[in-house]
Design an enzyme around this catalytic site. Sequence first.
Site, PDB file in Angstrom:
ATOM      1  NE  ARG A 158      -1.206   5.066   9.300  1.00 31.59           N
ATOM      2  CZ  ARG A 158      -2.610   4.239   8.878  1.00 31.59           C
ATOM      3  NH1 ARG A 158      -3.402   4.069   8.138  1.00 31.59           N
ATOM      4  NH2 ARG A 158      -3.435   4.717   9.869  1.00 31.59           N
ATOM      5  CB  SER A 187     -11.294  -3.847   8.690  1.00 31.73           C
ATOM      6  OG  SER A 187     -12.611  -3.588   8.152  1.00 31.73           O
ATOM      7  NE  ARG A 226      -1.887  -1.919  10.981  1.00 29.69           N
ATOM      8  CZ  ARG A 226      -3.295  -0.741  11.570  1.00 29.69           C
ATOM      9  NH1 ARG A 226      -3.915  -0.887  12.087  1.00 29.69           N
ATOM     10  NH2 ARG A 226      -2.383   0.186  10.837  1.00 29.69           N
ATOM     11  NE  ARG A 232      -3.952  -1.995   2.081  1.00 31.08           N
ATOM     12  CZ  ARG A 232      -4.708  -2.180   2.927  1.00 31.08           C
ATOM     13  NH1 ARG A 232      -5.043  -1.802   3.508  1.00 31.08           N
ATOM     14  NH2 ARG A 232      -5.572  -4.133   2.982  1.00 31.08           N
ATOM     15  CD  GLU A 256      -8.184  -1.571  10.765  1.00 29.28           C
ATOM     16  OE1 GLU A 256      -8.076  -2.126  10.017  1.00 29.28           O
ATOM     17  OE2 GLU A 256      -8.039  -0.923  10.757  1.00 29.28           O
TER      18      GLU A 256
END
Length: 428
Positions: free
Chosen positions: A277, A352, A391, A262, A349
Amino acid sequence: MHDIRAIRENPEAFDRDLERRGIAPLSAELIALDDARKGAVSAAQAAQERRNALSKEIGAAKKAKDEARATELMAEVARLKEEAPGLEAAQGEAAKALDERLAAIPNRPKDDVPPGADEHGNIEYRRFDSSRERLAQGRQHFELGEATGLMDFEAAAKLSGSRFVVLKGQLARLERALGQFMLDLHTGEHGYTEVVPPVLVREEAMFGTAQLPKFRDDQFAAGENFWLIPTAEVPLTNLVRESILAEDELPLRFTALTPCFRAEAGAAGRDTRGMLRQHQFNKVELVSITAPEKSAEEHERMLACAEAVLQKLDLTYRVMTLCTGDMGFASQKTYDIEVWVPGQQTYREISSCSVCGEFQARRMNARYRAKEGRGVGFVHTLNGSGVAVGRALIAVMENYQNPDGSVTIPSALQPYMGGLTRIEGPKN
């Protein structure tokens, strides 16, 4: 992608749903674009019908030896032939204008999605507390990792720039163990089929799951018509593109452990330290393909499967129902799982889980044939993280840290670590 017929049938409901997402009414604009498309189609059809009729008249005129009339009719046919490419182009342009506008509009939220403009409107759905005493505070993962010499951001920056990391030794093995543990759980206990998909996909696949065209700046292009996947949702969901499944085949449940890429173009300045991130990270993805009447039930099931990962790791977490202003573009409804990270003294988070209805299926032309002759309809698609491996590594390191800088390995992961029970702290 939206159904223009459904919009025409109930424009007020469509506009109400968009308003819940903070978007001004669009039904009138879309219906006008569809009217223009229909007008272009009608003009092209009328011209073709006129040509067909003229051809018959020409034959009749020649049979009657009326050469003057035949010549006049042939001239009109020639004129219509010259106009045909322009009419076809106008038809294509009108259809493209409508399709592009529809493709840029997010999915309609389900009725039970809470209203809200941003994350402050999210509502807690449930939570799970670890059996261990929760750390109220502690060192962050990058402090622990850099102290042991097993997490190297400087070396990664020399290789690739910012937002990359090099893991070494026991931390590298722990990350691998997490991914293998999750795959084994989802395939062995939850009934998902493991897939090893390509991580390079064509533009059509990215359009199918709605990463393109709207989120082009967040993706990594890889040569002509190739893109690096931002998540295995893309190849797994597109496994059913341009196909008609039998209802008896459903549900299909896929899982994959892949690297994800990403650009994080919209996250400048956020989470610049550590692994939260990254441009490249590993993730276990869950994808389900269902009949429409089963998708809500499947959504709850998928959430439970993702939660099972954290429960077996004995990590404190909460599940949040995202509000209309915080949902993803393709989602009808989303649950976020947020794990407690004591280094930041907050929840972050880690998964999801979203139900997309027929939104992606329309973009992929993925359908199913219903039982008992009920015809062909679009499948419903769902996707979720099961979970983000990097994560999860952060959560394990920070929640299982010891005062001496070592990290205890959760019992669920010890078989994947060769029986190792602890990652040692820095040497004095």
